[in-house]
Write an enzyme that holds these catalytic residues in place. Sequence first.
Site, short mmCIF file in Angstrom:
data_model
loop_
_atom_site.label_atom_id
_atom_site.label_comp_id
_atom_site.label_asym_id
_atom_site.label_seq_id
_atom_site.Cartn_x
_atom_site.Cartn_y
_atom_site.Cartn_z
N ARG A 110 21.44 -20.64 15.26
CA ARG A 110 20.01 -20.39 15.12
C ARG A 110 19.38 -20.93 16.41
NH1 ARG A 110 16.30 -19.36 10.86
NH2 ARG A 110 14.37 -20.58 10.93
N HIS A 137 16.29 -11.21 14.25
CA HIS A 137 16.68 -11.94 13.03
C HIS A 137 17.46 -10.96 12.15
CE1 HIS A 137 16.84 -15.02 10.18
NE2 HIS A 137 15.57 -15.24 9.93
N GLN A 140 18.24 -11.60 8.32
CA GLN A 140 17.08 -11.46 7.45
C GLN A 140 16.86 -10.00 7.07
OE1 GLN A 140 14.73 -13.96 6.22
NE2 GLN A 140 14.37 -12.16 4.93
N ASP A 228 4.84 -11.47 8.24
CA ASP A 228 5.49 -12.74 8.57
C ASP A 228 4.41 -13.67 9.08
OD1 ASP A 228 7.36 -14.70 9.05
OD2 ASP A 228 8.31 -13.69 10.75
N CYS A 267 9.53 -12.98 4.78
CA CYS A 267 10.80 -13.70 4.96
C CYS A 267 10.67 -15.19 4.70
CB CYS A 267 11.36 -13.45 6.36
SG CYS A 267 10.33 -14.06 7.71
N ARG A 295 19.40 -13.55 0.96
CA ARG A 295 19.97 -14.06 2.19
C ARG A 295 21.42 -14.49 1.95
NH1 ARG A 295 16.79 -16.19 6.19
NH2 ARG A 295 18.78 -16.39 7.29
#
Length: 310
Positions: A110, A137, A140, A228, A267, A295
């Site tokens: 990450r 991402h 996701q 988001d 998310c 996820r």
Amino acid sequence: MTQPRHFIDLWKLEGSDLRAILEDAKARKAARLGWPKGQVDPDAPGAGRTLAMIFEKNSTRTRFSFDAAMRQLGGDVIISNAHEMQLGRGEPIEDTARVLSRMVDGIMIRANDHEDVERLAMASSVPVINGLSDRGHPCQIMADILTIEEHRGRVEGKTLAWVGDGNNVCASFIHAAPKLGFKLKIACPSIYHPDLVDLARAAEQQGHVLTTEDPHEAVRGADVVMTDTWVSMGDTDHDERLDALEPYQVDGGLMDLAAPNAVFLHCLPAHRGEEVTDEVIDGPQSVIWDEAENRLHAQKSILAWCFGKI
């Protein structure tokens, strides 16, 4: 030597591989219904394997879902924050990749910079998974597509509306659109538009991606509405973002423009009262908790694919 299967950018992968991962995730999730969270899947595709997890950014969903995913696949994990490693003291990321490749079977990172993910993968002899970077991402998005298909059927031919910042999550939706055959309508202020290279690539791949500055135009008739947070980790223009993005809040009035059976995705974490109202995020069209759980299921199948088990 066989090249490792990296999972870094959706635009680099075949649509058939993404579809195989999604179908495997559906089957694994359905097979575990009612099981204890720690019980291992019968085929245990991660047995004997260890995943290294490197975090340059804080995490809740990525950390817990990948950890639980490897355990359910029968494998193990080693978790480290970058500042706890020599990586945090200036060791070249290529050297880190070469060392870890001799100790683990896969690496999830990450990262702050997407370039670091790519450099890690180029030097690694084991699969590297992009758990988040400033330019994408992908994990996701696989969870999001899984959620959409659970509630509204196959995503092909569906219209997905993105409202707000043209950020890394938006970028990965752009990457996925031509691969999985959905139409993507993006509403962003011009100052926070999506990456132009991503848009051009999607057009070259015959993706149906439309951009507008009008959130009403994007959401009208959509099967899925997504947003988001407006201020991501590392952003330094907090006040400017809030001012520019205020007209892009997803509220009840905006959701009313979508298809009657449209679902809402976020998310997480959410800044309630900014990019979305409580009325929407807690409302009947919201599927954010299924999205968060997925996820785990999506990443189990990403891992299985990386290990050559799909």
